[in-house]
Design a protein around this motif. Structure first.
Motif, PDB file in Angstrom:
ATOM      1  N   LEU A  33     -26.430   2.850  -5.395  1.00 46.26           N
ATOM      2  CA  LEU A  33     -27.472   2.634  -4.388  1.00 46.26           C
ATOM      3  C   LEU A  33     -28.247   3.921  -4.134  1.00 46.26           C
ATOM      4  O   LEU A  33     -29.471   3.903  -4.058  1.00 46.26           O
ATOM      5  N   HIS A  34     -27.548   5.033  -4.036  1.00 50.79           N
ATOM      6  CA  HIS A  34     -28.200   6.329  -3.871  1.00 50.79           C
ATOM      7  C   HIS A  34     -29.169   6.595  -5.016  1.00 50.79           C
ATOM      8  O   HIS A  34     -30.309   7.010  -4.796  1.00 50.79           O
ATOM      9  N   ARG A  35     -28.714   6.374  -6.235  1.00 52.89           N
ATOM     10  CA  ARG A  35     -29.545   6.634  -7.409  1.00 52.89           C
ATOM     11  C   ARG A  35     -30.803   5.765  -7.405  1.00 52.89           C
ATOM     12  O   ARG A  35     -31.915   6.263  -7.620  1.00 52.89           O
ATOM     13  N   GLU A  36     -30.647   4.491  -7.136  1.00 49.61           N
ATOM     14  CA  GLU A  36     -31.794   3.587  -7.141  1.00 49.61           C
ATOM     15  C   GLU A  36     -32.783   3.920  -6.027  1.00 49.61           C
ATOM     16  O   GLU A  36     -33.991   3.863  -6.220  1.00 49.61           O
ATOM     17  N   LEU A  37     -32.268   4.269  -4.859  1.00 49.85           N
ATOM     18  CA  LEU A  37     -33.152   4.621  -3.760  1.00 49.85           C
ATOM     19  C   LEU A  37     -33.904   5.915  -4.034  1.00 49.85           C
ATOM     20  O   LEU A  37     -35.064   6.051  -3.648  1.00 49.85           O
ATOM     21  N   LYS A  38     -33.267   6.866  -4.688  1.00 48.19           N
ATOM     22  CA  LYS A  38     -33.960   8.110  -5.041  1.00 48.19           C
ATOM     23  C   LYS A  38     -35.110   7.842  -5.998  1.00 48.19           C
ATOM     24  O   LYS A  38     -36.144   8.500  -5.938  1.00 48.19           O
ATOM     25  N   ILE A  39     -34.952   6.871  -6.861  1.00 45.48           N
ATOM     26  CA  ILE A  39     -35.983   6.552  -7.843  1.00 45.48           C
ATOM     27  C   ILE A  39     -37.107   5.726  -7.214  1.00 45.48           C
ATOM     28  O   ILE A  39     -38.285   6.052  -7.350  1.00 45.48           O
TER      29      ILE A  39
END
Length: 64
Positions: free
Chosen positions: A17-23
């Motif tokens: 979730l962190h990775r997707e939100l950063k993108i």
């Protein structure tokens, strides 16, 4: 015995979730401190884009 795999899965999913939100939604991380909190996840369920959060306004966020 069952707790350890569940904890690992939760950590893995939060990291995804962190990775997707950063993108896709980089402002989200600065607006909400705890990414896996109940309110934060409810906001993600209701709105998909930052413009939708702005359109909700403070009253809309209070209703969530």
């Amino acid at each position: 015995m069952f707790r350890s795999p569940l904890i690992e899965d939760k950590i893995r999913n939060v990291n995804r979730l962190h990775r997707e939100l950063k993108i896709y939604f980089p402002e989200y991380m600065s607006a909400f401190r705890k990414i896996d909190g109940a309110f934060t996840l409810e906001v993600l369920k209701e709105v998909a884009f930052s413009s939708d959060i702005v359109a909700l306004g403070t009253d809309g966020l209070k209703n969530i």
